[in-house]
Design an enzyme around this catalytic site. Structure first.
Site, PDB file in Angstrom:
ATOM      1  N   PHE A  77      36.865  41.119  40.446  1.00 59.31           N
ATOM      2  CA  PHE A  77      37.926  40.534  41.267  1.00 59.31           C
ATOM      3  C   PHE A  77      38.638  39.355  40.619  1.00 59.31           C
ATOM      4  O   PHE A  77      39.069  38.425  41.310  1.00 59.31           O
ATOM      5  CB  PHE A  77      37.366  40.111  42.634  1.00 59.31           C
ATOM      6  N   CYS A  78      38.807  39.376  39.308  1.00 55.55           N
ATOM      7  CA  CYS A  78      39.459  38.276  38.586  1.00 55.55           C
ATOM      8  C   CYS A  78      38.812  36.942  38.934  1.00 55.55           C
ATOM      9  O   CYS A  78      39.488  35.901  38.984  1.00 55.55           O
ATOM     10  CB  CYS A  78      40.958  38.241  38.870  1.00 55.55           C
ATOM     11  N   ALA A  79      37.509  36.982  39.171  1.00 56.07           N
ATOM     12  CA  ALA A  79      36.729  35.773  39.423  1.00 56.07           C
ATOM     13  C   ALA A  79      35.358  35.989  38.792  1.00 56.07           C
ATOM     14  O   ALA A  79      34.329  35.875  39.448  1.00 56.07           O
ATOM     15  CB  ALA A  79      36.610  35.499  40.918  1.00 56.07           C
TER      16      ALA A  79
END
Length: 459
Positions: free
Chosen positions: A375-377
């Site tokens: 999740f781009c995290a």
């Protein structure tokens, strides 16, 4: 000058009308089903109200700040009125600027380019990459993931007090996690930042679509968010807040619109006088459709009543969490614990399942769109999963043994346009997949997990 706009007509506990509500998708097991869009945290569907307002304006589309004709004048008026609408939506202070950008990522990169010399940036490892990565040209202090809101505030206070030299500083923090949906103590973090002579920017990409955001009340210096998460398509974003750093910085992009006066010098060079308003960082022809769509979404959410929208969404959050809690194999990811307030974003893993395989089965066999991955995290998800940095692996690999940690997670997210039926279908599908398994085998194709058309599994 004005164009017609749609009127909000909503009752409590009813989803707002969105585009795509009647779209059907084919199932790998045969037949079609109405698509259940449960990936709002990536891109929310456009509100029907937004689409209608944009359609009403489209015939009047013209250049902005560049023409004497009627359509240009109308478009310019619409553009600047949209700026005022966004400022009101965010509770901006009288001297704040609203700068239109492409996205949250673009907004935070703009702010990064405007940092004063010697500025130190403080950011928690829990941030989305949009707020974790733009600060490459500054001194950055990365803070470990806190396990309570109070710990977050205490961690920030210690880091700010210990900075050397004690110069300008900026804190960047999310309002609501794009992984867990948990709300961060923004007002308390802002107070800590200001007490130590620092400024703070709020990444409201996941907060603004779900919860009122008031710059003055939160006492943050800037807010950044994206239109495509706020039910407004067309690739637009906002950076709103204090004007001084933006006014003192070189233009983010050099070109027409940002320049107030350009003249040749006798030595052959060029002298430029830049605007000191928001136009300084809005060079080029602006995305007037995108800007207007954001303003239309702000109006629609405000007129529908944010309190009612929050109340309904919390009912959905409770239903999803209770439903997942009834499946022993499912583990919901959380940083602050089960009692932490949150928006409609929930990530989880399923014991014995490859997360990409599970998400693909939800789509192919039930017509449900969720997201799987990090999740781009990446640092946050790896912290929550207790895993080391590594490739996620292929979805077609053998399923994980019971108790084995998944290398990524599954995220379900929803909002003002989500029908109750989509939530119930999702929970039913989770229970069925966990108890019976997928009816189809899956493989990796061009980096995506897809059904293997020749491998039906009889269950």
């Amino acid at each position: 000058m004005s164009v017609p706009t749609a009127a909000a007509d909503q009752t409590i506990c009813a989803p707002l009308p969105v585009l795509g509500a009647d779209v059907t998708v084919p199932l790998v097991t045969g037949g079609d089903v109405t698509y259940a869009a449960l990936d709002y945290a990536a891109s929310a569907p456009a509100l029907q109200r937004v689409w209608d307002d944009v359609a009403a304006y489209a015939p009047y589309y013209g250049s902005v700040h560049r023409g004497a004709g009627y359509l240009s004048q109308l478009s310019t008026d619409l553009f600047e009125t949209s700026r005022a609408t966004v400022a009101e939506f965010l509770g901006c202070r009288a001297d704040d600027q609203v700068v239109f950008t492409r996205s949250t990522t673009d907004s935070l990169n703009l702010l990064a380019a405007a940092l004063p010399a010697g500025c130190e940036v403080f950011v928690f490892e829990t941030e989305h990459h949009a707020s974790l990565l733009p600060w490459r040209d500054a001194r950055v202090t990365y803070l470990d993931a806190p396990r309570t809101p109070d710990q977050a505030v205490a961690t920030l206070e210690r880091a700010l007090a210990a900075r050397d030299p004690y110069g300008p500083a900026l804190v960047c923090v999310t309002g609501a996690s794009n992984v867990t949906g948990e709300l961060w103590p923004v007002k308390e973090l802002a107070a800590a930042a200001h007490a130590h002579g620092a400024r703070i920017v709020l990444d409201a990409a996941q907060l603004a679509p779900h919860h009122p955001v008031d710059i003055a009340e939160l006492d943050v210096d800037w807010v950044a968010f994206s239109g495509h998460k706020l039910y407004a398509p067309f690739g637009s974003g906002v950076l709103a807040g204090r004007a001084d750093w933006l006014r003192d910085a070189e233009p983010y992009l050099a070109g027409g619109g940002a320049s107030r006066k350009v003249a040749r010098r006798t030595d052959g060079g060029v002298d430029v006088e830049w605007h000191t308003t928001a136009a300084r960082h809005e060079a080029g022809s602006p995305n007037v459709i995108g800007v207007y769509s954001i303003a239309a979404a702000c109006k629609a959410l405000t007129e529908a009543g944010f309190d009612r929208l929050v109340e309904r969404e919390q009912q959905l959050v409770t239903r999803v969490r209770e439903g997942l809690a009834g499946v022993p194999e499912v583990k919901v990811l959380s940083l602050f614990g089960d009692d932490a307030p949150r928006v409609g974003v929930i990530s989880f893993v399923v014991e014995g399942w490859n997360s990409s395989h599970f998400a693909a089965a939800l789509s192919a066999e039930y017509g449900i769109g969720v997201r799987d991955g990090l999740f781009c995290a990446h640092p946050l998800v790896r912290t929550l999963l207790g895993s080391e940095p590594q490739d996620p692996g292929e979805c077609g690999a053998p399923e994980a043994a019971p108790g084995e940690r998944s290398l990524n997670a599954i995220r379900v997210s929803f909002g003002a346009g989500t029908p109750d039926e989509h939530i119930e279908r999702f929970l039913g599908a989770v229970r069925e997949l966990v108890s019976s398994g997928a009816r189809w085998a899956y493989r990796t194709e061009d980096g995506r997990c897809v059904p293997d058309r020749g491998a039906f599994v009889q269950v």
